[in-house]
Write a protein that holds these residues in place. Sequence first.
Motif, PDB file in Angstrom:
ATOM      1  N   LYS A  14       0.830  -1.204   0.000  1.00 44.87           N
ATOM      2  CA  LYS A  14       0.000   0.000   0.000  1.00 44.87           C
ATOM      3  C   LYS A  14       0.861   1.248   0.000  1.00 44.87           C
ATOM      4  O   LYS A  14       0.603   2.218  -0.718  1.00 44.87           O
ATOM      5  N   GLU A  68      -7.536  -4.837  -6.550  1.00 43.36           N
ATOM      6  CA  GLU A  68      -8.679  -4.070  -6.045  1.00 43.36           C
ATOM      7  C   GLU A  68      -9.177  -4.656  -4.727  1.00 43.36           C
ATOM      8  O   GLU A  68      -9.543  -3.937  -3.804  1.00 43.36           O
ATOM      9  N   LYS A  69      -9.174  -5.979  -4.653  1.00 43.82           N
ATOM     10  CA  LYS A  69      -9.595  -6.644  -3.413  1.00 43.82           C
ATOM     11  C   LYS A  69      -8.631  -6.305  -2.282  1.00 43.82           C
ATOM     12  O   LYS A  69      -9.039  -6.091  -1.137  1.00 43.82           O
ATOM     13  N   LEU A  71      -6.762  -3.580  -2.064  1.00 46.25           N
ATOM     14  CA  LEU A  71      -6.958  -2.174  -1.696  1.00 46.25           C
ATOM     15  C   LEU A  71      -8.158  -1.991  -0.783  1.00 46.25           C
ATOM     16  O   LEU A  71      -8.179  -1.077   0.054  1.00 46.25           O
ATOM     17  N   SER A  72      -9.147  -2.881  -0.931  1.00 45.03           N
ATOM     18  CA  SER A  72     -10.350  -2.770  -0.103  1.00 45.03           C
ATOM     19  C   SER A  72     -10.057  -3.072   1.368  1.00 45.03           C
ATOM     20  O   SER A  72     -10.891  -2.812   2.239  1.00 45.03           O
ATOM     21  N   LYS A  73      -8.868  -3.613   1.659  1.00 42.46           N
ATOM     22  CA  LYS A  73      -8.474  -3.844   3.047  1.00 42.46           C
ATOM     23  C   LYS A  73      -8.172  -2.530   3.760  1.00 42.46           C
ATOM     24  O   LYS A  73      -8.015  -2.496   4.988  1.00 42.46           O
ATOM     25  N   PRO A  75     -10.106   0.584   3.943  1.00 42.83           N
ATOM     26  CA  PRO A  75     -11.398   1.125   3.511  1.00 42.83           C
ATOM     27  C   PRO A  75     -11.516   2.631   3.620  1.00 42.83           C
ATOM     28  O   PRO A  75     -10.822   3.283   4.396  1.00 42.83           O
ATOM     29  N   ASP A  76     -12.412   3.157   2.806  1.00 44.63           N
ATOM     30  CA  ASP A  76     -12.844   4.538   2.903  1.00 44.63           C
ATOM     31  C   ASP A  76     -13.655   4.680   4.191  1.00 44.63           C
ATOM     32  O   ASP A  76     -14.375   3.768   4.583  1.00 44.63           O
ATOM     33  N   GLN A  80     -20.281   4.938   2.289  1.00 45.08           N
ATOM     34  CA  GLN A  80     -21.629   4.938   1.747  1.00 45.08           C
ATOM     35  C   GLN A  80     -22.487   6.053   2.337  1.00 45.08           C
ATOM     36  O   GLN A  80     -23.164   6.779   1.614  1.00 45.08           O
ATOM     37  N   HIS A 156      -2.991   6.725   1.331  1.00 44.87           N
ATOM     38  CA  HIS A 156      -4.386   6.290   1.441  1.00 44.87           C
ATOM     39  C   HIS A 156      -5.260   7.522   1.561  1.00 44.87           C
ATOM     40  O   HIS A 156      -4.828   8.565   2.063  1.00 44.87           O
ATOM     41  N   CYS A 160     -12.069   8.967   0.114  1.00 44.66           N
ATOM     42  CA  CYS A 160     -11.986   8.803  -1.342  1.00 44.66           C
ATOM     43  C   CYS A 160     -13.359   8.827  -2.011  1.00 44.66           C
ATOM     44  O   CYS A 160     -13.536   9.429  -3.078  1.00 44.66           O
TER      45      CYS A 160
END
Length: 208
Positions: A14, A68-69, A71-73, A75-76, A80, A156, A160
Amino acid sequence: MKKTKTDKILMVLKMQGEVSLASLASDLGITKEGVRLHLIKLLDEGLVNSVSKAEGVGRPTTHYSLSEKGLSKFPDTHAQITVELLSSVKNLLGDNALDLLISDRERKVYHRYEKELSTEPTIEKRLQKLSKIRSEEGYMAEWKKENGEYYLIENHCPICAAATLCQGFCRSELNNFKQLVGDGFNVERVQHIIAGENRCTYRISEKN
């Protein structure tokens, strides 16, 4: 909670983007074979991508990066609900209201940062303090000096999703950095996460 070797590998990827096996082993202080075993598992889980690159004479070197998976570790923050709230402001009150919201946030962030940085006498000290504050807020920030120029690097972006929806947040942060480093410096964003790059990087150079 103590970080596992897998967690540390993901963190290095990262922070650095694309890394060779030898570089990973050096950063983690373990053998290449040890890193290779972890990478095989991460590749199988779809968390890491690999690519072979020719580097002069000899066999190509394999480089690893987050998928991508993977990067999802990282999180924003509340992505939502943030997007939903911003969309509601825009739909119900219009673009001007959204601009006012961002401007208000910009002023508050600036005053909070400036209070922390006001006692720092040099650009190096200010960047060190700013990197610390930003890291505490989830930006994984660092700084360096290279060829007479300074770089503020954020590996990071915890906002985002909001920044992708409304790039006024990115303009706001750039404006704040320009004020915080002082009138004697130019600040330019040279890498941008929402443009598809793995980090946001700001080049800071002395004005002539």
